[in-house]
Design a protein around this motif. Structure first.
Motif, PDB file in Angstrom:
ATOM      1  N   ALA A  47       0.831  -1.208   0.000  1.00 42.96           N
ATOM      2  CA  ALA A  47       0.000   0.000   0.000  1.00 42.96           C
ATOM      3  C   ALA A  47       0.866   1.258   0.000  1.00 42.96           C
ATOM      4  CB  ALA A  47      -0.931  -0.009   1.211  1.00 42.96           C
ATOM      5  N   ARG A  48       1.986   1.208   0.692  1.00 42.99           N
ATOM      6  CA  ARG A  48       2.917   2.350   0.680  1.00 42.99           C
ATOM      7  C   ARG A  48       3.416   2.604  -0.747  1.00 42.99           C
ATOM      8  NH1 ARG A  48       7.188   1.676   5.652  1.00 42.99           N
ATOM      9  NH2 ARG A  48       7.622   3.845   5.152  1.00 42.99           N
ATOM     10  N   LYS A  49       3.761   1.528  -1.439  1.00 41.81           N
ATOM     11  CA  LYS A  49       4.265   1.673  -2.803  1.00 41.81           C
ATOM     12  C   LYS A  49       3.152   2.100  -3.764  1.00 41.81           C
ATOM     13  CE  LYS A  49       7.834  -0.790  -4.126  1.00 41.81           C
ATOM     14  NZ  LYS A  49       8.724  -1.869  -4.600  1.00 41.81           N
ATOM     15  N   LYS A  74       4.197  -4.463  20.143  1.00 42.44           N
ATOM     16  CA  LYS A  74       5.241  -3.429  20.040  1.00 42.44           C
ATOM     17  C   LYS A  74       5.545  -3.121  18.582  1.00 42.44           C
ATOM     18  CE  LYS A  74       9.884  -2.136  21.545  1.00 42.44           C
ATOM     19  NZ  LYS A  74      10.206  -1.521  20.230  1.00 42.44           N
ATOM     20  N   PHE A  75       5.656  -4.167  17.763  1.00 43.80           N
ATOM     21  CA  PHE A  75       5.927  -3.956  16.340  1.00 43.80           C
ATOM     22  C   PHE A  75       4.799  -3.142  15.710  1.00 43.80           C
ATOM     23  CE2 PHE A  75       5.763  -4.909  11.862  1.00 43.80           C
ATOM     24  CZ  PHE A  75       7.089  -4.898  11.473  1.00 43.80           C
ATOM     25  N   ARG A  76       3.551  -3.475  16.021  1.00 49.06           N
ATOM     26  CA  ARG A  76       2.395  -2.743  15.490  1.00 49.06           C
ATOM     27  C   ARG A  76       2.472  -1.264  15.834  1.00 49.06           C
ATOM     28  NH1 ARG A  76      -3.001  -3.124  18.829  1.00 49.06           N
ATOM     29  NH2 ARG A  76      -1.734  -1.620  19.990  1.00 49.06           N
ATOM     30  N   ASP A  77       2.724  -0.959  17.098  1.00 51.71           N
ATOM     31  CA  ASP A  77       2.743   0.435  17.549  1.00 51.71           C
ATOM     32  C   ASP A  77       3.894   1.215  16.914  1.00 51.71           C
ATOM     33  OD1 ASP A  77       0.540  -0.146  19.081  1.00 51.71           O
ATOM     34  OD2 ASP A  77       1.660  -0.386  20.955  1.00 51.71           O
ATOM     35  N   GLU A  82       5.632   5.125  12.617  1.00 47.29           N
ATOM     36  CA  GLU A  82       6.451   5.380  11.433  1.00 47.29           C
ATOM     37  C   GLU A  82       5.608   5.813  10.237  1.00 47.29           C
ATOM     38  OE1 GLU A  82       9.059   2.859   8.144  1.00 47.29           O
ATOM     39  OE2 GLU A  82       8.672   1.963  10.104  1.00 47.29           O
ATOM     40  N   LEU A  83       4.466   5.127  10.036  1.00 46.74           N
ATOM     41  CA  LEU A  83       3.619   5.404   8.874  1.00 46.74           C
ATOM     42  C   LEU A  83       2.787   6.677   9.037  1.00 46.74           C
ATOM     43  CD1 LEU A  83       2.232   1.810   8.139  1.00 46.74           C
ATOM     44  CD2 LEU A  83       4.064   3.003   6.920  1.00 46.74           C
ATOM     45  N   GLY A  84       2.457   7.031  10.272  1.00 44.66           N
ATOM     46  CA  GLY A  84       1.605   8.190  10.508  1.00 44.66           C
ATOM     47  C   GLY A  84       0.179   7.956  10.065  1.00 44.66           C
ATOM     48  N   VAL A  85      -0.301   6.708  10.172  1.00 45.97           N
ATOM     49  CA  VAL A  85      -1.667   6.389   9.779  1.00 45.97           C
ATOM     50  C   VAL A  85      -2.515   6.131  11.022  1.00 45.97           C
ATOM     51  CG1 VAL A  85      -0.970   5.436   7.560  1.00 45.97           C
ATOM     52  CG2 VAL A  85      -1.159   3.920   9.532  1.00 45.97           C
TER      53      VAL A  85
END
Length: 301
Positions: A47-49, A74-77, A82-85
């Protein structure tokens, strides 16, 4: 005259990006179902790409069972930051507290099926008309029946015999009030494709996928990790093993495999030699021959 060739990973990536853009074009409020597992991470990366340089236009929806691996949360948060979504969370514990579902008891109790009600409630609450998942057809026979655009009725239920044709990858996302869709951009990918793509794109994944020392117990032909939710039999013994997980679900039902694969290269090599599906270590899929399809018909991922 120059010729342009795509390798197989480029073709799969292009197909998935096409599906994601079709979702954005046809639906009003789509979200990505995010579990913190490798497949939902790959969908999020795609989706980022697909919409670069803009931010991902989808919110991420996580159904929190309360029995997650701490590493997954933790990975999710960290990824959300990072994504700002926007992150939407549906709580199974809240569904239990409200009396919407009844928690299972006993040694093999799981909250996996309880996620159905929580997910459907979240879809209704947030008026979601399409939930994008990381399901793949090679995972399990019920998922092999899925289309890219999977129609769900106004009860959130799935009928594998009443899905719409997708000739020439033309997708029909029309629905009546109360209905919604699930979309599966990486349907045609295999587990090997996912790992090769993660390696190529240098995508960050939870440490659980790499071999590490962990306290576990042997149950249902796999190594179940020790946790506060684990109920032991008298004959069961906690031991320390070097294991890794091929798929991530609740800590109570996700079995690990003994492995020395602590790098991406070793994981790719190990997966290439596997003869059992990655969901072979999921206790929830062993309850019956049609366990996954029964859950999916009721509204599961």
């Amino acid at each position: 005259m120059s010729k342009y060739y795509l390798n197989y990973l480029d073709e799969l990536e292009s197909e998935a990006i096409y599906v994601l853009r079709e979702v954005w074009a046809q639906f009003q409020n789509p979200v990505i179902l995010f579990s913190g597992g490798k497949d939902s991470i790959v969908v999020t990366h795609l989706a980022r790409k697909a919409f670069f340089p803009s931010k991902i236009p989808f919110a991420l929806l996580h159904v929190d069972t309360g029995h997650n691996f701490p590493e997954t949360i933790k990975f999710r948060d960290d990824l959300i930051k990072e994504l700002g979504v926007r992150l939407l969370v549906g709580s199974v514990q809240k569904s239990i507290d409200q009396g919407r579902v009844a928690e299972e008891k006993g040694k093999n109790a799981t909250r996996n099926t309880l996620q159905i009600t929580t997910l459907l409630d979240a879809i209704e609450e947030h008026k979601i008309d399409c939930a994008i998942g990381g399901g793949r057809r090679d995972e399990e026979k019920a998922r092999a029946k899925e289309r890219f655009f999977s129609h769900r009725d106004d009860f959130g239920q799935w009928d594998p015999k009443n899905q719409r044709p997708e000739l020439w990858n033309l997708f029909n996302g029309k629905y009546f009030e109360g209905e919604h869709f699930r979309a599966f951009p990486i349907s045609n990918w295999t587990e090997m494709d996912v790992w090769n793509y993660i390696k190529r794109e240098n995508i960050q994944i939870p440490s659980l996928y790499f071999a590490h020392e962990r306290e576990v117990v042997w149950r249902n032909n796999s190594w179940i990790p020790k946790s506060e939710f684990l109920v032991l039999d008298e004959k069961e013994e906690i031991v320390t093993k070097k294991i890794r997980f091929r798929t991530l679900g609740d800590i109570t039902i996700t079995g690990g495999i003994e492995s020395d694969a602590d790098t991406m290269e070793k994981i790719v090599q190990e997966v290439s030699a596997m003869r059992q599906t990655e969901r072979g270590n999921r206790a929830d899929d062993k309850r019956s021959e049609t366990a996954m399809e029964d859950r999916k018909r009721e509204g599961y991922f």
